[in-house]
Scaffold this active site. Sequence first.
Site, PDB file in Angstrom:
ATOM      1  N   ASP A 184       0.819  -1.220   0.000  1.00  0.00           N
ATOM      2  CA  ASP A 184       0.000   0.000   0.000  1.00  0.00           C
ATOM      3  C   ASP A 184       0.850   1.265   0.000  1.00  0.00           C
ATOM      4  OD1 ASP A 184       0.787  -0.413   2.614  1.00  0.00           O
ATOM      5  OD2 ASP A 184      -1.209  -0.307   3.490  1.00  0.00           O
TER       6      ASP A 184
HETATM    7  C1  LAN Z   1       3.515  -1.062  10.339  1.00  0.00           C
HETATM    8  C2  LAN Z   1       3.265   0.376  10.122  1.00  0.00           C
HETATM    9  C3  LAN Z   1       2.647   0.749   8.814  1.00  0.00           C
HETATM   10  C4  LAN Z   1       1.722  -0.315   8.289  1.00  0.00           C
HETATM   11  C5  LAN Z   1       0.768   0.176   7.163  1.00  0.00           C
HETATM   12  C6  LAN Z   1       1.483   0.792   5.969  1.00  0.00           C
HETATM   13  C7  LAN Z   1      -0.152   1.269   7.726  1.00  0.00           C
HETATM   14  C8  LAN Z   1      -0.085  -0.990   6.732  1.00  0.00           C
HETATM   15  O1  LAN Z   1      -1.050  -0.589   5.824  1.00  0.00           O
HETATM   16  C9  LAN Z   1       0.769  -2.152   6.283  1.00  0.00           C
HETATM   17  C10 LAN Z   1       1.666  -2.650   7.413  1.00  0.00           C
HETATM   18  C11 LAN Z   1       2.578  -1.564   8.009  1.00  0.00           C
HETATM   19  C12 LAN Z   1       3.736  -1.339   7.064  1.00  0.00           C
HETATM   20  C13 LAN Z   1       3.185  -1.994   9.346  1.00  0.00           C
HETATM   21  C14 LAN Z   1       3.529  -3.422   9.584  1.00  0.00           C
HETATM   22  C15 LAN Z   1       3.937  -3.821  11.015  1.00  0.00           C
HETATM   23  C16 LAN Z   1       4.747  -2.757  11.717  1.00  0.00           C
HETATM   24  C17 LAN Z   1       6.029  -2.533  10.937  1.00  0.00           C
HETATM   25  C18 LAN Z   1       3.909  -1.466  11.736  1.00  0.00           C
HETATM   26  C19 LAN Z   1       2.594  -1.595  12.467  1.00  0.00           C
HETATM   27  C20 LAN Z   1       4.751  -0.577  12.605  1.00  0.00           C
HETATM   28  C21 LAN Z   1       5.384  -1.534  13.676  1.00  0.00           C
HETATM   29  C22 LAN Z   1       5.099  -2.972  13.210  1.00  0.00           C
HETATM   30  C23 LAN Z   1       6.230  -3.972  13.541  1.00  0.00           C
HETATM   31  C24 LAN Z   1       5.816  -5.351  13.146  1.00  0.00           C
HETATM   32  C25 LAN Z   1       6.553  -3.973  15.025  1.00  0.00           C
HETATM   33  C26 LAN Z   1       7.356  -5.143  15.502  1.00  0.00           C
HETATM   34  C27 LAN Z   1       6.507  -6.103  16.229  1.00  0.00           C
HETATM   35  C28 LAN Z   1       6.122  -7.350  15.839  1.00  0.00           C
HETATM   36  C29 LAN Z   1       4.906  -7.912  16.387  1.00  0.00           C
HETATM   37  C30 LAN Z   1       6.853  -8.199  14.885  1.00  0.00           C
END
Ligand code: LAN
Length: 732
Positions: free
Chosen positions: A456
């Site tokens: 996205d």
């Molecule tokens: C994020 C932040 C952005 C988010 C969006 C772009 C909003 C979404 O549409 C796709 C997934 C994504 C990129 C995403 C995936 C997982 C993240 C990176 C996070 C929520 C920010 C932190 C998280 C990460 C996995 C934290 C580490 C913890 C674990 C449970 C592995």
Amino acid sequence: MVELYSDYLGLPSTDPSRWRLNCTSLGETSWKYISEADSKKIPQCNCTKWLLNADNFSTPEPDVGNGDANFKAYNAAYNGASFLKLLQNQDSGTFPNQYKGPMFMTICYVGSMYVGRKEIPECEKIEIIRYIVNTAHPVDGGWGLHTTGKSTVFGTVLNYIVLRLLGMSKDHVVCRRARSTLHRLGGAIGAPHWGKIWLSILNLYKWEGVNPAPAEFWTLPYIVPIHPARWWIHTRAIYLPMSYLCGISYACELTPLLQEIRNEIYTTNFDEIQFSKHRNTVCQVDLYFPHSTILNVINSAIVWYQNYLRPDWLVKYSNKKVYELIRKEIVNTEYLCVAPVSAAFCSIVTCIEEGADSPEFERLMEAFAGNVFHGPQGMTVMGTNGSQVWDCSFFVQYLFMANLAELPEFQDAVTNAYKFLCRSQFTHECVSGSYRDKRVGGWPFSTKTQGYTVSDCTAEALKAVIMVKRSPVFAAIHDEISEEALQKAIDVLLSLQNVGSIEYGSFATYEKIRAPLIMEKLNPAEVFENIMVEYPYVECTDSCILGLTYFSEYYDYRKDDIDHSVKIAADYIKKVQGKDGSWYGCWGICYTYAGMFALEALYTIGENYENSEVVRRGCDFLVKKQLSDGGWSESIKSAELMCYINDDKGSLVVPTSWALIGLLLADYPDKEVIDRGIQLLKSRQLRSGEWKFEQIEGIFNHSCAIEYPTYRFLFPIKALGIYAKKYGKRAI
Ligand code: LAN
């Protein structure tokens, strides 16, 4: 001014006027505390002042302010955009912000520095302590999985340890309160898997009490359906170095301080604990996703294998393979790694392999600074190294949607954000053998350095870039990105669409789904759900539709492929609509977030309230949730419990904007409903154009909340802007 607990307790703090935020042209941030003399010479930029809540932050003086008789939705959008423009960093074009919420990230910094015996600068120590103290649970003094959660063993023990490693005395009231909560919850023995791993690395727990994460999995051929390279990017990135550390039962040197902590975090004497009996001991309060029986059986079998069969050479062989993969991750992300948790574990492995004084370990810790961010409550480690690309894409798009982008006063800000997006597209592939897809043409969520394409984020950035390229006002910068580069983005997007039977037509986050969804049965983390493999996400699918349809309005490249892709994506969205007309969102809270995305996607393919049953049901669901003051409110509980729940705080600006955007784009016929929501957005705006923080906006893995500080500007601007465009500049 917010009353901070740290001030009440008289804890030391640093001087906000001496902090400087450095930002590279690629959006990577780092904080520096400069001397008093220098701080008089080097000005602090306005966006930094805002980030630190400084008194001398200069706000715009609006022509038409909130409260004036002729203050309309258009003026509110305009003032909101004027305010947001001030938060843009001039060196990069990004909107740096404290992307915070998760409470298991700071241990990553403090823990790896401790293992590598590196001193954390005093100014950072003070501010990290402040942040932790200021986010302690007001009633019991513990910490949860995230800042708004109830206290858990995971949050409490990790943050307690951070405070102790940073020098807070065990007799300090903050530690005393936290310890009593920890003991009430049963002590550190009930920490979930990742907690136990941190405790073991820090020599505060024994590895025989940790469920296994064998490195041998990495030596399997990729064809095996459960091969770790088929797992979700984050989970595999974390389990990779974790498996190395488990394999050698790594524990750092037991210092006198650690010895003390051992005596503080358990309810019984450390030496009497039979750790091997506690692999599956997890405090009930922590437990969000209990183990499946099959996982418990597999774990027991692996433990038996490790105790009786596992030859040393195999551990060495597997760890060698694991270290090679870690090296590749480090190269692909220029030492940053995908996110802080895996970055910390990779750093510790590097410290073991190369030595604490090696340039490799040093560079990893330097790169880690990109995750550390300062704010009014103190300093913390963020969920990622920021949200740069995501914010800039929305900024550019929404200013266009609100008819503001082309006004002379916004052109520079749009140009800067656009140029940042152009610089941030991937231009080289990952090293071979990294189990990574082609990424040239894709965009990440945060920075190019971080290196991971998100579906996205690619679609939204592509749309933003095309908007600028189509506007004659921006003719001078059209060539910043070539048409060929846009085509590459399309190639990446099309390659990410899922074609498996259940998830046909959908998009996941970073990759196509690589393994059966049933793999979730092996989720060992206990505190998160949906982490094992990629899943189909309705929001990601919606954004991809937006990017693809927008591109094909202006370019002919792969038209048939795009048409087909959009069609099956839209079918997927329709298929997963709930019986009540709602969509469940996974990355924002929750039904209002997903509702907005779905209705916008359907709008771009010509479906509206008039001609589409799906849209009608989607709108009716949202309208039913409108509160009497005209706003919407949604709680994080919606995501956890999978049904719509209002937030205790009442109407909130961000969910109100999401609902309004959906209704506006769907051409919802009852303008009265929309007008009342618009009034609420206007009433919450300050005269300067600012909207203040109300409630945490985002979520991940069903259980962990995360803040998106730009959302309270971006989405109201979009909602108000679309409204003004539709009903005229003079409408309410
Ligand atoms: C994020 C932040 C952005 C988010 C969006 C772009 C909003 C979404 O549409 C796709 C997934 C994504 C990129 C995403 C995936 C997982 C993240 C990176 C996070 C929520 C920010 C932190 C998280 C990460 C996995 C934290 C580490 C913890 C674990 C449970 C592995």
